[in-house]
Design an enzyme around this catalytic site. Structure first.
Site: not given
Length: 325
Positions: A52, A210-212, A215-217, A219
Site C-alpha cells: 500500500y 470495499s463496503p462501498l 465508491g459506487l455506493l 452516493g
C-alpha cells in the site's frame, strides 16, 4: 463505536477498520490527520499492507506503512495493526508470492517501516498457487513464534482455500488463522454462497473491504450522469461507470437512497451498515482519505437498518457477485 471479539480470539476490535490503501490521498499530513480523527472516533483497528502507498502509483508502495509509523509513535499500545504479504513489491523473481524466503524477508521490512517490533495480525494477501501451502504456513508459524506477529490471517482466499489452510495448520500443529479479508458489499455478494457457511462452522473473523463498491455506493454517482469531477471514475474510468452502475446496481442505489433518507443517514453510512448487519462480519474496512470521509464513515455504526430495510436491499441486490473491489 462498537467492539467485538475478532473471530475465536479474545482480541477486541472496532466494527470499523481504517484501511490504508489510500487511492485518493497523496498528502501525508492530511492522511495522518484523517487517521487521528478515526482514532478519536473510536477506531482501534488499522489495516495496512507492504504494497500500500499514498496515491495510486506503484512507486509509492510501502509509504502507507511509513505513514502509520508516525501514528504508532503516539498510539501503539491502543491499536490493533494488520499488514499483508504476497503482492509484488519489486521486479525481482522473489519480490512476490508466499515462499518462506519472501515471507520472512517482508515481515522484517514491514516492521522496519512501521518502526515497531511486532504487528498484531499478519495476513497473506492472496493465495499463491506456486508455493506449497505447507511451506507458507510453517513460515507464518515461525513469525508468530519469533514474536513478530500475534495472529495470522488470509485475504482473497476462496472458502475451500481457507478450510485447507485451517486443516493444514491443525494437522501440523501450527498457530491457526483467525481471520479472512475479502470484498463484500451490495454489489458483490459472492461470499454468501460458500464463505458464510464456512465462517459459521469455523468461526473465523471476517474483515470485509470495499463496503462501498469502489465508491459506487457512496452516493456521489447517479445512473445516466457523468461522474463528478475528482471522483475515481472521473480519473480515466468514465466509460466504465455505465457498465458498473448497471440496471441492477442502479435499482439497489435507488432503494439505498430511500432507506438512508428514512433514517436521516447518508447513502454511504447505510451501505456500510448493511454490511455490518450480517452476523458473519466482524469489521468493515473503510478507506477514509480525508477527515470528512472518516467522520462520515464513522456514522455507519451506533444504529441499525431494520429487518424490512435489509429485506428490500437483499432483494434488490440479489445475485450480485461482481468482481468490483
Amino acid at each position: 463505536m462498537e467492539y467485538v471479539n475478532f473471530g475465536r480470539s479474545g482480541l477486541k476490535v472496532s466494527r470499523l477498520a481504517y484501511g490504508l490503501g489510500m487511492r485518493g490521498q497523496d498528502n501525508v499530513d492530511e492522511a495522518e490527520r484523517a487517521i487521528e480523527r478515526g482514532i478519536e472516533l473510536g477506531i482501534n483497528f488499522i489495516d495496512c499492507a507492504n504494497v500500500y502507498g499514498l496515491g495510486d502509483a506503484y512507486e509509492t508502495r510501502g509509504t502507507s506503512e511509513q505513514l502509520l509509523a508516525r501514528v504508532l509513535k503516539r498510539h501503539r499500545d491502543d491499536l490493533v495493526v494488520t499488514s499483508k504479504v504476497a503482492s509484488r513489491i519489486g521486479e525481482g523473481p522473489n519480490d512476490a508470492g508466499l515462499s518462506r524466503y519472501h515471507v520472512m524477508r517482508e515481515i522484517d521490512r514491514t516492521l522496519a517501516r512501521l518502526q515497531t517490533d511486532h504487528i498484531d495480525v499478519y495476513i497473506l494477501h492472496v493465495y499463491d498457487e506456486e508455493t506449497p501451502l505447507e511451506e507458507t504456513l510453517r513460515a507464518l508459524d515461525d513469525v508468530v513464534r519469533a514474536g513478530k506477529t500475534r495472529y495470522v490471517g488470509v485475504s482473497n482466499f476462496q472458502a475451500w482455500q481457507v478450510l485447507k489452510a485451517l486443516w493444514t495448520q491443525d494437522r501440523l500443529g501450527l498457530d491457526p488463522l483467525i481471520c479472512i479479508q475479502n470484498p463484500y458489499n451490495l454489489l458483490n455478494r459472492g461470499l454468501e454462497l460458500e464463505m458464510w457457511p464456512a465462517q459459521r462452522d469455523q468461526r473465523f473473523g471476517v474483515m470485509t473491504y470495499s463496503p462501498l463498491g469502489v465508491g459506487l455506493l457512496s452516493g456521489v454517482y447517479t445512473p445516466g450522469e457523468p461522474p463528478p469531477e475528482g471522483t475515481l471514475y472521473a480519473k480515466g474510468r468514465a466509460e466504465a461507470l455505465e457498465k458498473d452502475l448497471n440496471e441492477a446496481a442502479g435499482r439497489t442505489l435507488e432503494i439505498l437512497r430511500e432507506i438512508a433518507g428514512a433514517h436521516g443517514r447518508t447513502v454511504a453510512q447505510t451501505a456500510i451498515n448493511w454490511v455490518l448487519s450480517h452476523p458473519e462480519v466482524t469489521a468493515a474496512i473503510t478507506g477514509g482519505d480525508t477527515v470528512a470521509h472518516m467522520e462520515e464513515n464513522a456514522g455507519a455504526v451506533g444504529w441499525s437498518i431494520t429487518p424490512e430495510d435489509r429485506a428490500l436491499l437483499d432483494e434488490a441486490s440479489a445475485g450480485q457477485d461482481s468482481v468490483l473491489d
